[in-house]
Motif scaffolding. Structure first.
Motif, mmCIF file in Angstrom:
data_model
loop_
_atom_site.group_PDB
_atom_site.id
_atom_site.type_symbol
_atom_site.label_atom_id
_atom_site.label_comp_id
_atom_site.label_asym_id
_atom_site.label_seq_id
_atom_site.Cartn_x
_atom_site.Cartn_y
_atom_site.Cartn_z
ATOM 1 N N TYR A 153 0.837 -1.205 0.000
ATOM 2 C CA TYR A 153 0.000 0.000 0.000
ATOM 3 C C TYR A 153 0.873 1.257 0.000
ATOM 4 O O TYR A 153 0.640 2.195 -0.783
ATOM 5 C CB TYR A 153 -0.908 -0.025 1.230
ATOM 6 N N LEU A 154 1.898 1.278 0.846
ATOM 7 C CA LEU A 154 2.796 2.438 0.901
ATOM 8 C C LEU A 154 3.544 2.617 -0.416
ATOM 9 O O LEU A 154 3.677 3.736 -0.923
ATOM 10 C CB LEU A 154 3.797 2.283 2.043
ATOM 11 N N ALA A 155 4.053 1.497 -0.958
ATOM 12 C CA ALA A 155 4.847 1.574 -2.191
ATOM 13 C C ALA A 155 4.035 2.089 -3.366
ATOM 14 O O ALA A 155 4.543 2.816 -4.226
ATOM 15 C CB ALA A 155 5.427 0.204 -2.512
ATOM 16 N N ILE A 156 2.737 1.740 -3.413
ATOM 17 C CA ILE A 156 1.899 2.106 -4.552
ATOM 18 C C ILE A 156 1.231 3.463 -4.361
ATOM 19 O O ILE A 156 1.201 4.294 -5.267
ATOM 20 C CB ILE A 156 0.840 1.011 -4.800
ATOM 21 N N CYS A 157 0.696 3.669 -3.173
ATOM 22 C CA CYS A 157 -0.139 4.859 -2.938
ATOM 23 C C CYS A 157 0.612 6.012 -2.278
ATOM 24 O O CYS A 157 0.157 7.156 -2.338
ATOM 25 C CB CYS A 157 -1.351 4.481 -2.087
ATOM 26 N N LYS A 158 1.744 5.734 -1.631
ATOM 27 C CA LYS A 158 2.533 6.780 -0.976
ATOM 28 C C LYS A 158 4.011 6.650 -1.362
ATOM 29 O O LYS A 158 4.889 6.521 -0.509
ATOM 30 C CB LYS A 158 2.397 6.665 0.547
ATOM 31 N N PRO A 159 4.304 6.668 -2.659
ATOM 32 C CA PRO A 159 5.692 6.394 -3.091
ATOM 33 C C PRO A 159 6.708 7.403 -2.568
ATOM 34 O O PRO A 159 7.870 7.033 -2.327
ATOM 35 C CB PRO A 159 5.593 6.445 -4.620
ATOM 36 N N LEU A 160 6.315 8.659 -2.382
ATOM 37 C CA LEU A 160 7.258 9.663 -1.890
ATOM 38 C C LEU A 160 7.601 9.455 -0.415
ATOM 39 O O LEU A 160 8.709 9.785 0.024
ATOM 40 C CB LEU A 160 6.684 11.065 -2.109
ATOM 41 N N HIS A 161 6.655 8.924 0.335
ATOM 42 C CA HIS A 161 6.877 8.696 1.762
ATOM 43 C C HIS A 161 7.490 7.332 2.048
ATOM 44 O O HIS A 161 7.999 7.096 3.146
ATOM 45 C CB HIS A 161 5.557 8.818 2.533
ATOM 46 N N TYR A 162 7.430 6.442 1.058
ATOM 47 C CA TYR A 162 7.853 5.061 1.280
ATOM 48 C C TYR A 162 9.287 4.934 1.790
ATOM 49 O O TYR A 162 9.525 4.237 2.790
ATOM 50 C CB TYR A 162 7.673 4.243 -0.001
ATOM 51 N N PRO A 163 10.295 5.579 1.160
ATOM 52 C CA PRO A 163 11.683 5.422 1.637
ATOM 53 C C PRO A 163 11.884 5.901 3.071
ATOM 54 O O PRO A 163 12.737 5.367 3.790
ATOM 55 C CB PRO A 163 12.498 6.273 0.649
ATOM 56 N N ALA A 164 11.108 6.898 3.483
ATOM 57 C CA ALA A 164 11.264 7.422 4.842
ATOM 58 C C ALA A 164 10.615 6.516 5.884
ATOM 59 O O ALA A 164 10.996 6.538 7.057
ATOM 60 C CB ALA A 164 10.645 8.820 4.933
ATOM 61 N N ILE A 165 9.634 5.704 5.452
ATOM 62 C CA ILE A 165 8.916 4.849 6.398
ATOM 63 C C ILE A 165 9.490 3.437 6.428
ATOM 64 O O ILE A 165 9.718 2.870 7.498
ATOM 65 C CB ILE A 165 7.414 4.798 6.035
ATOM 66 N N MET A 166 9.740 2.867 5.245
ATOM 67 C CA MET A 166 10.198 1.480 5.156
ATOM 68 C C MET A 166 11.663 1.419 4.761
ATOM 69 O O MET A 166 12.080 2.022 3.768
ATOM 70 C CB MET A 166 9.361 0.711 4.133
ATOM 71 N N ASN A 167 12.439 0.712 5.555
ATOM 72 C CA ASN A 167 13.828 0.415 5.233
ATOM 73 C C ASN A 167 14.160 -0.957 5.808
ATOM 74 O O ASN A 167 13.300 -1.610 6.415
ATOM 75 C CB ASN A 167 14.774 1.500 5.776
ATOM 76 N N LEU A 168 15.409 -1.410 5.622
ATOM 77 C CA LEU A 168 15.759 -2.760 6.073
ATOM 78 C C LEU A 168 15.607 -2.913 7.588
ATOM 79 O O LEU A 168 15.142 -3.948 8.073
ATOM 80 C CB LEU A 168 17.193 -3.085 5.653
#
Length: 309
Positions: free
Chosen positions: A129-144
């Protein structure tokens, strides 16, 4: 009175092993079904292991999405390994007995790993959901780091919930029939065999199932964004439908005896069909995985050519 109490206590603990009924209607075709389930088991393990190896061997796939997918695949391999080998022995040799301790160990392992998979499905839904609908916020929220923490919490929550449940069921009295109308030690069937009051345990089982379902549904895209995400998430939603549909069918009313045969068939979806389809569903339209497989095969061919020289 003390002698009577001692005698009752002894009678309540006479069951030291259970008998797994399996599929009596087709037991005469045991060799055929042994081969079918063996091939399905090997295909499931191989497919999921390929995902795990490719993910950790190719640095392009070492992202939160694929870390979660490889953990999911590993959990699937472990889940089916807790159930299928015993089913194979029932088909091949007719060995249907299982000790009290082994039965509850299998029940715990199956539910623990199944619960991990349920939580991972919720996390994977949220990740997509984040990757598709919130792509700009995705790197800041999800990481390894976040993905590893989420995997840890999935394991921790599952352990806490399932350990309490299995311990609660293991403390029930089993003083009557010891034939489990299933092909593995399913808690619903064990609860049905108990001669104790199982009302609180059934409520615990239902609450846990509903909690997992609600968590997963909440993490799915909203109605407004679902159309945008559907083409990418359709495979994920297919797996969700298979897993949760069969689990709701089995566990919503664990003491409903007239659905025993249907419950066994529904359980095969989670233990045979879904693990077999998952590697295909998650990689069929995945270009990065396809490229990683091609690169791996190219490296193998190159190493063979160098070895021959």
């Amino acid at each position: 009175d003390q002698e009577l109490d001692a005698e009752l206590t002894e009678n309540e603990t006479t069951i030291h092993e259970f008998i797994l009924e399996g599929f009596p209607a087709i037991q005469h075709l045991g060799n055929i079904f042994f081969l079918m389930h063996l091939l399905a088991y090997l295909a499931s393990v191989t497919g999921n292991m390929v995902i795990i190896i490719i993910t950790w061997a190719d640095h392009h796939l070492q992202t939160p999405m694929y870390i979660l997918l490889s953990t999911f695949s590993f959990s699937e391999c472990c889940l089916i390994t807790t159930v299928i080998p015993k089913l194979l022995s029932i088909f091949l040799s007719g060995r249907q007995t299982i000790s009290f301790t082994s039965c509850f160990t299998q029940a715990f392992s199956f539910l623990f790993l199944g619960s991990i998979i349920f939580f991972l499905m919720a996390v994977m839904s949220f990740d997509q959901y984040l990757a598709i609908c919130k792509p700009l916020h995705y790197p800041a929220i999800m990481n390894l780091r976040v993905s590893f923490l989420l995997v840890f919490f999935c394991n921790a929550l599952s352990f806490i919930f399932i350990l309490g449940l299995v311990l609660k069921v293991s403390q029930l009295s089993f003083c009557g029939p010891n034939v489990i109308s299933h092909f593995f030690c399913d808690l619903g069937s064990l609860i049905h065999l108990s001669c104790s009051d199982t009302g609180s345990v059934e409520m615990y089982v239902s609450s846990l199932l509903y909690f997992n379902i609600v968590v997963t549904i909440v993490r799915l895209p909203s109605a407004r964004e679902r159309q945008k995400a559907f083409s990418t998430c359709s495979s994920h939603l297919t797996v969700l439908s298979l897993m949760y549909g069969s689990c709701v069918f089995i566990y919503v009313k664990p003491k409903q005896t007239n659905r025993v045969d249907s419950n066994r068939e529904a359980a095969l979806v989670n233990t045979v069909v879904t693990p077999l389809l998952n590697p295909v569903i998650y990689t069929l339209r995945n270009k990065l995985v396809h490229q990683a497989l091609r690169d791996a095969l190219s490296r193998v061919r190159l190493q063979k050519q160098n070895f021959r020289r």
